[in-house]
Design a protein around this motif. Structure first.
Motif, short mmCIF file in Angstrom:
data_model
loop_
_atom_site.label_atom_id
_atom_site.label_comp_id
_atom_site.label_asym_id
_atom_site.label_seq_id
_atom_site.Cartn_x
_atom_site.Cartn_y
_atom_site.Cartn_z
N ASP A 1 -7.86 -3.70 -4.89
CA ASP A 1 -8.96 -3.13 -5.69
C ASP A 1 -9.09 -3.77 -7.07
N GLY A 2 -8.25 -4.78 -7.34
CA GLY A 2 -8.41 -5.56 -8.56
C GLY A 2 -7.62 -5.09 -9.76
N ARG A 3 -6.88 -4.00 -9.61
CA ARG A 3 -6.09 -3.53 -10.75
C ARG A 3 -4.97 -4.52 -11.08
N ILE A 4 -4.18 -4.86 -10.09
CA ILE A 4 -3.08 -5.80 -10.29
C ILE A 4 -3.57 -7.21 -10.04
N ARG A 5 -3.28 -8.08 -10.98
CA ARG A 5 -3.69 -9.49 -10.88
C ARG A 5 -2.48 -10.40 -11.02
N HIS A 6 -2.64 -11.63 -10.58
CA HIS A 6 -1.56 -12.60 -10.71
C HIS A 6 -1.19 -12.76 -12.18
N GLY A 7 0.10 -12.75 -12.44
CA GLY A 7 0.60 -12.82 -13.80
C GLY A 7 1.04 -11.48 -14.36
N ASP A 8 0.64 -10.39 -13.70
CA ASP A 8 1.04 -9.05 -14.16
C ASP A 8 2.52 -8.80 -13.87
N THR A 9 3.15 -8.06 -14.78
CA THR A 9 4.54 -7.65 -14.60
C THR A 9 4.55 -6.24 -14.03
N ILE A 10 5.31 -6.04 -12.94
CA ILE A 10 5.27 -4.79 -12.20
C ILE A 10 6.68 -4.22 -12.08
N LEU A 11 6.81 -2.95 -12.42
CA LEU A 11 8.07 -2.22 -12.28
C LEU A 11 7.97 -1.31 -11.06
N MET A 12 8.95 -1.39 -10.18
CA MET A 12 9.00 -0.54 -8.99
C MET A 12 10.30 0.24 -9.00
N THR A 13 10.26 1.50 -8.58
CA THR A 13 11.48 2.27 -8.46
C THR A 13 11.33 3.30 -7.35
N ALA A 14 12.43 3.61 -6.67
CA ALA A 14 12.38 4.52 -5.52
C ALA A 14 13.71 5.26 -5.39
N PHE A 15 13.67 6.36 -4.68
CA PHE A 15 14.87 7.09 -4.30
C PHE A 15 14.70 7.53 -2.86
N GLY A 16 15.79 7.86 -2.21
CA GLY A 16 15.68 8.33 -0.83
C GLY A 16 16.93 9.08 -0.41
N ALA A 17 16.86 9.65 0.78
CA ALA A 17 17.98 10.40 1.32
C ALA A 17 19.22 9.53 1.35
N GLY A 18 20.33 10.16 1.03
CA GLY A 18 21.59 9.40 1.05
C GLY A 18 22.65 9.84 0.06
N LEU A 19 22.36 10.04 -1.21
CA LEU A 19 21.16 9.73 -1.95
C LEU A 19 21.22 8.27 -2.38
N VAL A 20 20.12 7.56 -2.20
CA VAL A 20 20.06 6.16 -2.62
C VAL A 20 18.90 5.99 -3.60
N TRP A 21 19.02 5.02 -4.47
CA TRP A 21 17.92 4.71 -5.37
C TRP A 21 17.99 3.23 -5.77
N GLY A 22 16.86 2.73 -6.26
CA GLY A 22 16.81 1.34 -6.62
C GLY A 22 15.57 1.02 -7.43
N ALA A 23 15.50 -0.21 -7.91
CA ALA A 23 14.37 -0.64 -8.71
C ALA A 23 14.18 -2.15 -8.57
N ALA A 24 12.99 -2.60 -8.91
CA ALA A 24 12.71 -4.03 -8.93
C ALA A 24 11.71 -4.31 -10.03
N LEU A 25 11.86 -5.46 -10.65
CA LEU A 25 10.91 -5.94 -11.66
C LEU A 25 10.41 -7.29 -11.19
N ILE A 26 9.10 -7.40 -11.04
CA ILE A 26 8.53 -8.66 -10.56
C ILE A 26 7.36 -9.09 -11.42
N LYS A 27 7.12 -10.37 -11.42
CA LYS A 27 5.89 -10.91 -12.00
C LYS A 27 5.09 -11.44 -10.82
N TYR A 28 3.91 -10.88 -10.61
CA TYR A 28 3.13 -11.17 -9.40
C TYR A 28 2.40 -12.50 -9.53
#
Length: 324
Positions: free
Chosen positions: A297-324
């Motif tokens: 939909d055009g919100r995220i464009r090449h060159g943008d820095t994106i932070l991702m984070t998640a949790f799940g049963a286990g308990l597990v959790w994680g994160a990622a930082l990317i430049k698209y």
């Protein structure tokens, strides 16, 4: 050392929909009650004959098309899922066959709602080590198959979907890259969310059913804490400030969890990608599906820095930082 980047992204969502009005016939909860507590208005539901590999395959085709590559160029397939078509073999092997790939490595990643980030970390490390050039990473789940629709507290949350990315070795002129990833687990919280039956501890039976059981209050508190700490850790490790992040893509478990984590991080609401209203919680698919939607939909464009984070049963959790 080589660097890895996301060179293609795809997604697939089943056409079936279950709205809050549909659920009301099963659990007698009003739309307003569900929305106020979860943010969910509807969720995508796979058909009776539609399995996880079907969704994963279509998401993979979309990602290959976006990357402009052929299936023959893939070196490894990683599928993050909690709902394989069968106990064995891996869904990844089915995808290898469906795509017509050469005999390459193919394996499933079993890490609940953090599965996509776990598979992304594996792909990143393989690329960095020089073992592979092009890896297909898929997050796909059909949680409707594990949902007890007589339980009002789990049936309102879960849906189905698949998202995929192509992780490639960076070229000299590439701008995008996977900056950093992190994963954690705390098995003391194991019983906050689990499926009692269907495994080697308790084969599926009337007593031990293959349906999810959740302690919602404990999960909520643990999720907010874990996702916040995961995001803060990845920023500190990477030397980034939160104001250098263009977009935040959290796991879509509950809108109140998403909002609480964003507040903890002091991140602007308008830069948080949310798809939970229309899709619900599709486990390992939520982050790649949300990523795909925001790119399309055009919100995220090449060159943008994106932070991702998640949790799940286990308990597990994680994160990622990317430049698209």
């Amino acid at each position: 050392m080589y660097r890895a980047a996301i060179s293609g992204i795809g997604a697939y969502l089943p056409t079936g929909r279950m709205t809050n009005e549909d659920l009301k016939r099963l659990i007698s909860l009003e739309d307003e009650w569900i929305v106020s507590r979860t943010g969910i208005r509807e969720r995508r539901i796979s058909g009776v004959s539609e399995a996880t590999s079907d969704l994963a395959y279509l998401a993979a085709l979309d990602a290959l098309d976006d990357a402009g590559i052929l299936a023959s160029e893939i070196d490894l397939i990683l599928v993050a899922t909690e709902t394989p078509d069968h106990i064995l073999p891996p869904v990844a092997c089915q995808i290898q066959r469906q795509l017509g790939c050469r005999p390459i490595g193919a394996m499933d990643v079993h890490s609940t709602c953090v599965g996509f980030l776990s598979a992304l970390q594996i792909a990143d490390q393989y690329i960095k080590a020089g073992m592979h050039r092009c890896i297909l990473v898929i997050g796909a789940d059909t949680l409707s198959k594990l949902t007890d629709y007589s339980d009002p507290y789990t049936s309102i949350l879960f849906g189905d979907g698949a998202g995929a990315v192509i992780v490639s070795r960076m070229k000299d002129n590439d701008e995008g890259k996977i900056i950093s990833t992190s994963l954690h687990a705390d098995g003391e919280a194991f019983e906050f969310l689990y499926v009692p039956g269907g495994g080697s501890r308790h084969p599926a039976s009337e007593e031990y059913k293959s349906k999810m059981v959740m302690d919602g209050g404990k999960i909520f508190k643990a999720a907010v804490k874990a996702m916040t700490s995961g995001a803060e850790e990845i920023l500190e490790r990477s030397g980034y400030r939160i104001d250098q992040v263009d977009w935040f893509i959290p796991h879509q478990a509950n809108e109140r969890i998403i909002d609480a984590v964003a507040r903890n991080l002091h991140f602007p609401e308008e830069k948080v990608v949310k798809t939970i209203h229309n899709y619900g919680n599709s486990c390992s698919a939520t982050i790649p599906v949300s990523f795909h939607e925001a790119v399309r939909d055009g919100r995220i464009r090449h060159g943008d820095t994106i932070l991702m984070t998640a949790f799940g049963a286990g308990l597990v959790w994680g994160a990622a930082l990317i430049k698209y």
